[in-house]
Motif scaffolding. Structure first.
Motif, PDB file in Angstrom:
ATOM      1  N   LYS A   1       9.742  -0.952  14.290  1.00 31.24           N
ATOM      2  CA  LYS A   1      10.102  -2.271  13.769  1.00 31.24           C
ATOM      3  C   LYS A   1       9.197  -2.670  12.609  1.00 31.24           C
ATOM      4  CE  LYS A   1      12.038  -3.474  18.218  1.00 31.24           C
ATOM      5  NZ  LYS A   1      11.869  -4.190  19.497  1.00 31.24           N
TER       6      LYS A   1
ATOM      7  N   MET B   1      19.185  -4.928  11.921  1.00 33.07           N
ATOM      8  CA  MET B   1      18.076  -5.820  12.243  1.00 33.07           C
ATOM      9  C   MET B   1      18.400  -7.317  12.231  1.00 33.07           C
ATOM     10  SD  MET B   1      15.965  -7.902  10.197  1.00 33.07           S
ATOM     11  CE  MET B   1      15.950  -7.049   8.635  1.00 33.07           C
TER      12      MET B   1
ATOM     13  N   TRP C   1      12.346 -10.589  17.285  1.00 35.17           N
ATOM     14  CA  TRP C   1      11.243  -9.706  16.914  1.00 35.17           C
ATOM     15  C   TRP C   1      10.009 -10.465  16.445  1.00 35.17           C
ATOM     16  CZ3 TRP C   1      13.842  -5.070  13.890  1.00 35.17           C
ATOM     17  CH2 TRP C   1      14.682  -4.381  14.775  1.00 35.17           C
TER      18      TRP C   1
END
Length: 279
Positions: free
Chosen positions: A178, A222, A229
């Motif tokens: 990530k 994403m 996140w």
């Protein structure tokens, strides 16, 4: 409602998001009875839980299950344990509590401390992989107690390490994957703002084809997850530690994902940019 059955393991699943629902579906397909609490949850969460074969239950009923899997956003991992702790203290039998959240080792030890007065066997867990094929890494002295979940549809790997080892693995792995998505997004946006987007990707394709292909697959996926996140990047920054300058890399990644969670123009630009690469 009775939540025990001698023939099938019972699993309480805390969290009915995309990953939690996928895990619940895998467990029900593997023969387990899966329960969750839908109190205060959205209609979408309730629908996902129903489609996964999970049944609604109270906190006291969840506390009687053989296993409890916590699969919630990182920011509420400790709060979730605190909410369930009184029910666990009241329970006549002890569940195995597996914290599967993307939290740093210090946070997971806090969760363990919250549950310690109840006498609940605690397992540090980490999920790696997409909802369609997650792998569970477990650590701590009670990790072997959770191995029966492997017979109920989950892919289980027990690590030879203390509480915190599985979470350290998750922080490190997510920090790379990530973190790379954040770097690729940030630099692609910067290149596009300055008229160098096409040239950047052409060079990546020529000199770093594997990286170009990886970014093309992962950056467009994403945006819907960016808001989730943020806390994960903050956990990774804490995992690294303020005494190391590199923790600021992940503070920056958290800021980027927080912006992308709200900046539709930026996420649309990223999606168009990488979609054009597949033509």
């Amino acid at each position: 409602m009775q939540v025990t059955d001698a023939k099938k393991p019972t699993v309480a699943l805390l969290g009915a998001g995309n990953m939690g629902s996928a895990v619940g579906h895998a467990l029900t397909q593997g023969g387990a009875q899966v329960f969750t609490s839908l109190e205060g949850r959205s209609a979408a969460s309730a629908k996902r839980a129903q489609e996964a074969g999970m049944r609604d239950a109270s906190l006291d009923e969840l506390a009687t299950c053989d296993f409890i899997l916590s699969v919630v956003p990182p920011a509420v991992a400790v709060e979730t344990a605190r909410r369930l702790a009184p029910a666990l203290e009241r329970a006549s039998r002890k569940s195995v509590y597996v914290d599967c959240n993307a939290i740093n080792p210090d946070t997971v030890r806090t969760v363990a401390q919250v549950l310690d007065p109840s006498g609940t066997p605690f397992v540090d867990g980490a999920i790696i992989g997409l909802p369609a094929a997650p792998k569970f890494y477990l650590s701590g002295p009670h990790a072997p107690d959770a191995q029966p979940l492997g017979e109920a549809g989950l892919v289980i790997h027990v690590l030879d390490g203390p509480i915190g080892a599985a979470s350290a693995l998750k922080m490190s792995y997510a920090g790379i994957t990530k973190g790379l998505t954040a770097i690729g997004s940030a630099m692609s946006l910067a290149a596009m703002r300055n008229g160098a987007g096409d040239a950047l990707f052409a060079e990546l394709t020529e000199s770093q084809p594997a990286l170009a292909a990886w970014l093309s697959r992962n950056v467009p996926r994403m945006p819907p997850k960016a808001y989730r996140w943020v806390a994960e990047m903050e956990e990774i920054a804490q995992f690294i530690g303020e005494e190391f300058a590199e923790h600021r890399v992940y503070e920056g990644a958290a800021g980027l994902y927080a912006r992308l969670a709200k900046d539709r123009d930026a996420t649309d630009a990223l999606e168009r940019f990488f979609a054009e690469r597949d033509k």
